[in-house]
Enzyme design. Sequence first.
Site, PDB file in Angstrom:
ATOM      1  CG  HIS A  39     -93.575  95.943 -87.840  1.00 13.98           C
ATOM      2  ND1 HIS A  39     -93.230  94.977 -86.930  1.00 13.98           N
ATOM      3  CD2 HIS A  39     -94.811  96.371 -87.481  1.00 13.98           C
ATOM      4  CE1 HIS A  39     -94.200  94.830 -86.046  1.00 13.98           C
ATOM      5  NE2 HIS A  39     -95.184  95.658 -86.369  1.00 13.98           N
ATOM      6  CG  ASP A  41     -98.788  95.330 -87.086  1.00 16.65           C
ATOM      7  OD1 ASP A  41     -98.595  94.310 -86.408  1.00 16.65           O
ATOM      8  OD2 ASP A  41     -98.168  96.385 -86.903  1.00 16.65           O
ATOM      9  CD  GLU A 142     -95.292  94.872 -82.979  1.00 20.51           C
ATOM     10  OE1 GLU A 142     -94.985  96.081 -82.890  1.00 20.51           O
ATOM     11  OE2 GLU A 142     -96.290  94.471 -83.591  1.00 20.51           O
ATOM     12  CG  HIS A 169     -96.123  95.680 -78.277  1.00 22.77           C
ATOM     13  ND1 HIS A 169     -97.251  96.352 -77.883  1.00 22.77           N
ATOM     14  CD2 HIS A 169     -95.931  96.003 -79.586  1.00 22.77           C
ATOM     15  CE1 HIS A 169     -97.732  97.045 -78.902  1.00 22.77           C
ATOM     16  NE2 HIS A 169     -96.946  96.853 -79.955  1.00 22.77           N
ATOM     17  CG  HIS A 215     -92.383  98.222 -79.401  1.00 25.69           C
ATOM     18  ND1 HIS A 215     -93.442  98.993 -78.980  1.00 25.69           N
ATOM     19  CD2 HIS A 215     -92.662  97.879 -80.688  1.00 25.69           C
ATOM     20  CE1 HIS A 215     -94.319  99.109 -79.960  1.00 25.69           C
ATOM     21  NE2 HIS A 215     -93.864  98.454 -81.019  1.00 25.69           N
ATOM     22  CG  HIS A 236     -92.013  98.816 -86.084  1.00 24.74           C
ATOM     23  ND1 HIS A 236     -91.442  97.730 -85.478  1.00 24.74           N
ATOM     24  CD2 HIS A 236     -93.147  99.070 -85.370  1.00 24.74           C
ATOM     25  CE1 HIS A 236     -92.185  97.343 -84.449  1.00 24.74           C
ATOM     26  NE2 HIS A 236     -93.217  98.149 -84.351  1.00 24.74           N
ATOM     27  CG  ASP A 305     -96.007 100.235 -87.321  1.00 25.74           C
ATOM     28  OD1 ASP A 305     -96.514  99.099 -87.302  1.00 25.74           O
ATOM     29  OD2 ASP A 305     -95.871 100.934 -86.306  1.00 25.74           O
TER      30      ASP A 305
END
Length: 415
Positions: A39, A41, A142, A169, A215, A236, A305
């Site tokens: 993961h 971003d 995600e 999420h 999540h 993650h 992450d």
Amino acid sequence: MLAESVVLCLVCGAVSWAQDLNMSRALQLMSETPLIDGHNDLPWQLRQQFDNQLNKVDLNTLGTTHTNIPKIQKGRLGAQFWSAYVPCATQYKDAVRQTLEQIDVIHRMCHKYPDYFMFASSSQDIMAAFGRNKTASLIGVEGGHSIDSSLSTLRTFYQLGVRYLTLTHSCNTPWADNWLVDTGAEASQHDGLSPFGKQVIAEMNRVGMLIDLSHVSVRVMKQVLDMSEAPVIFSHSSAFAVCPHKRNVPDDVLRRVNETGGIVMVNFYNDYVTCSQTATLSDVADHFDHIRKVAGAGIIGFGGDYDGVTRLPEGLEDVSKVPSLVAELLRRGWSDDDVKAALGNNLLRVLRQAEQVRERLSGNKPDDVPIPDKEVQNPCRTSDDSDNSGSVASLSIKSLLLVLTLHAGIIFTAS
């Protein structure tokens, strides 16, 4: 005094030599097995900082992110699941469009930097990219809100190269509960998964998309582990026993992940590492050690992450620092095989097994039974008037007018 100084120098020299030896060994293992991170971003940062105007960005020199090309190369990043993330605020509005824009920017990133990135959608692609000394670039969406409760959208995402979907999420979807339910901050809406949520799991198995349980609530974790025909991932998340944050994975779930052949990719966010604002590389290694102790090295991976969090451990400040964590695991007595498993072999196995399930289910027809309208009704969503699916009829014209006028703060009385 002189003798003490000599001894101190010898000790310091021995420690330095051992550190160098562990780092050399780490880099050797990373040259043999791809480091696959679950993961990152960076695509979200491209949206936030540049409105996805990739033509205005140079990833060779970008200095405002945890990730750029020099950091990727120094960190020996063999493969990356880039996150196509859009916020929960897009749910019931334009989540699908915004997610498509994030998928697009990942594809464009690969096209703009072909010497460094190779788009990948299979286990074979990852190894092909590794053999060419490029970072295999995969896509993970995600948040289940991104599919707008549509199996057709799920399938379309897969066709565009998406290889995992995080079921939620930090918000419930119309078909799954998120992790905040376990904190009491949100109420459970589905006792885990709704019937449509179970359809989503089955369809993900059928098309070959990895199910990501980061999540989600613990109830959803256990339901999916019981019903999925393919191994699952936590892209993650860290160990709850080390840091009791509800985004982390409890020991009983770790054991179930082992039994079902899945993987937990350890998150580096300080809040999930130490449950505080500060952490060190050693604290992250504690999560690796705990997961290996409870469920074996066969379920561990890396899920940094980066560029999705605001606080990172000392020693893991950006993507370039990951080899130091690998060296720390070796210092703690991890075998070469265990390190290679965590680096990438575990994720490759999980992806191959998902591909095998896809092949086995290839004769099954796509699920085209929609979610009942009553479960997704809201002023931003149009509805099919047909009764074929058993869904409720759409709002009448008078009801729709009433909703719109009340929303605008106008008192309206239908005639």
